[in-house]
Design an enzyme around this catalytic site. Structure first.
Site, mmCIF file in Angstrom:
data_model
loop_
_atom_site.group_PDB
_atom_site.id
_atom_site.type_symbol
_atom_site.label_atom_id
_atom_site.label_comp_id
_atom_site.label_asym_id
_atom_site.label_seq_id
_atom_site.Cartn_x
_atom_site.Cartn_y
_atom_site.Cartn_z
ATOM 1 N N ASP A 199 0.819 -1.217 0.000
ATOM 2 C CA ASP A 199 0.000 0.000 0.000
ATOM 3 C C ASP A 199 0.848 1.260 0.000
ATOM 4 O OD1 ASP A 199 0.943 -0.415 2.568
ATOM 5 O OD2 ASP A 199 -1.014 -0.830 3.439
ATOM 6 N N ASN B 23 -7.197 -2.672 14.830
ATOM 7 C CA ASN B 23 -8.580 -2.985 14.451
ATOM 8 C C ASN B 23 -8.679 -4.184 13.501
ATOM 9 O OD1 ASN B 23 -7.678 -1.981 12.016
ATOM 10 N ND2 ASN B 23 -9.073 -0.225 11.926
ATOM 11 N N HIS C 58 -7.047 -4.552 10.564
ATOM 12 C CA HIS C 58 -6.840 -4.314 9.124
ATOM 13 C C HIS C 58 -5.548 -4.974 8.651
ATOM 14 C CE1 HIS C 58 -4.610 -0.198 9.821
ATOM 15 N NE2 HIS C 58 -3.730 -1.143 9.609
ATOM 16 N N GLU D 166 -9.657 -1.936 5.660
ATOM 17 C CA GLU D 166 -10.183 -1.570 6.970
ATOM 18 C C GLU D 166 -11.471 -2.346 7.258
ATOM 19 O OE1 GLU D 166 -8.533 0.218 8.998
ATOM 20 O OE2 GLU D 166 -7.892 2.151 8.196
HETATM 21 C C1 F6R Z 1 1.576 -1.168 6.097
HETATM 22 C C2 F6R Z 1 0.291 -1.849 6.269
HETATM 23 C C3 F6R Z 1 -0.488 -1.759 7.540
HETATM 24 C C4 F6R Z 1 0.377 -2.020 8.783
HETATM 25 C C5 F6R Z 1 -0.475 -1.910 10.042
HETATM 26 C C6 F6R Z 1 0.361 -2.065 11.303
HETATM 27 O O1 F6R Z 1 2.101 -1.399 4.807
HETATM 28 O O2 F6R Z 1 -0.135 -2.454 5.347
HETATM 29 O O3 F6R Z 1 -1.535 -2.692 7.491
HETATM 30 O O4 F6R Z 1 0.956 -3.283 8.695
HETATM 31 O O5 F6R Z 1 -1.121 -0.663 10.071
HETATM 32 O O6 F6R Z 1 1.235 -0.994 11.434
HETATM 33 P P1 F6R Z 1 2.377 -0.982 12.536
HETATM 34 O O7 F6R Z 1 3.340 -2.057 12.174
HETATM 35 O O8 F6R Z 1 3.024 0.380 12.422
HETATM 36 O O9 F6R Z 1 1.730 -1.215 13.853
#
Ligand code: F6R
Length: 239
Positions: free
Chosen positions: A66, A135, A137, A142
């Site tokens: 992403d 959450n 995701h 989401e």
């Molecule tokens: C990032 C992504 C997100 C993160 C998630 C956790 O490329 O796809 O899904 O993996 O938001 O983020 P952290 O590791 O910062 O807690």
């Protein structure tokens, strides 16, 4: 029954080490692998360990999950910038073989279609690393009543904007949209490694332990995949 495999580690460093070993084995077994990569805090330790292993990335290709939208690749908070900093500049990967959705694309819908076509052209993802939001995701898929199969533009939930604001000088500066691979693109990866670290991810992890699948917790769709390994630390597992 297809079951998610769990590896419970003492701490973040052990989790990063176990994950780096899996990626290193993949790169050695197939030096032309297509790696699916993630950003965020969680994989930083794994990338730093991978970069120190002296592996040959010269024929490796990578596709990231992403990117914020809109955002310039020069912005220090862009996922392109993150990848260059944390991995690409530290290994001998050909930067032209690294793909991150273009946060500056004039036509975001077209960028999404082209990203899916690109993944197909590369022959699919051999090994995908994922992080998870508190959450549930994955990528920026989401929680919702329905999820998307392919790459798409999505609005970040307020909780994700707040969670990610720690990297920006204020919440207002966090882009409110992102381009993300969809559920099918993720689930098409041949192997998936999901890293989960920290107490605040406990609820998300717990949703992976039972038998239910719900778009309210997108990561639960990983239960449909044949080869998912969750590597977590005790803090995430025990809460
Ligand atoms: C990032 C992504 C997100 C993160 C998630 C956790 O490329 O796809 O899904 O993996 O938001 O983020 P952290 O590791 O910062 O807690």
């Amino acid at each position: 029954m297809m079951e998610i495999k769990f590896i419970i580690c003492n701490d973040y460093d052990e989790m990063s080490h176990r994950a780096a070993e899996i990626f290193a084995a993949q790169i050695k077994e197939n030096p032309e692998s297509v790696l699916g990569l993630a950003t965020g805090s969680t994989p930083v330790g794994m990338y730093s360990e991978l970069a120190s292993m002296g592996l040959d990335f010269s024929r490796i290709k990578s596709v990231n999950l992403d990117e914020y939208y809109p955002i310039s690749p020069k912005n220090e908070n862009s996922y392109r910038y993150f990848m260059n900093e944390n991995l690409f500049s530290k290994v001998n990967i050909n930067i032209n073989n690294t793909y991150v959705p273009n946060g500056e694309a004039a036509d975001a819908e077209k960028e999404c279609r082209e990203y899916d076509a690109l993944i197909d052209r590369l022959g699919g993802i051999d090994l995908q690393v994922l992080g998870i939001g508190p959450n549930g995701h994955i990528g920026f898929n989401e929680p919702d009543t329905e999820l998307f199969a392919g790459t798409h533009v999505t609005s970040l939930t307020l909780s994700t904007v707040e969670a990610n604001s720690r990297f920006f000088s204020s919440v207002d500066e966090v882009p409110k949209k992102a381009i993300t691979m969809g559920m099918s693109s993720i689930l098409s990866a041949k192997k998936i490694v999901l890293l989960i670290s920290g107490k605040n991810k406990h609820a998300a992890l717990k949703a992976l332990l039972d038998d239910k699948i719900t778009p309210a917790v997108p990561a639960t769709f990983l239960k449909l995949h044949r080869d998912v390994t969750v590597i977590c630390d005790k803090a995430a597992y025990e809460g």
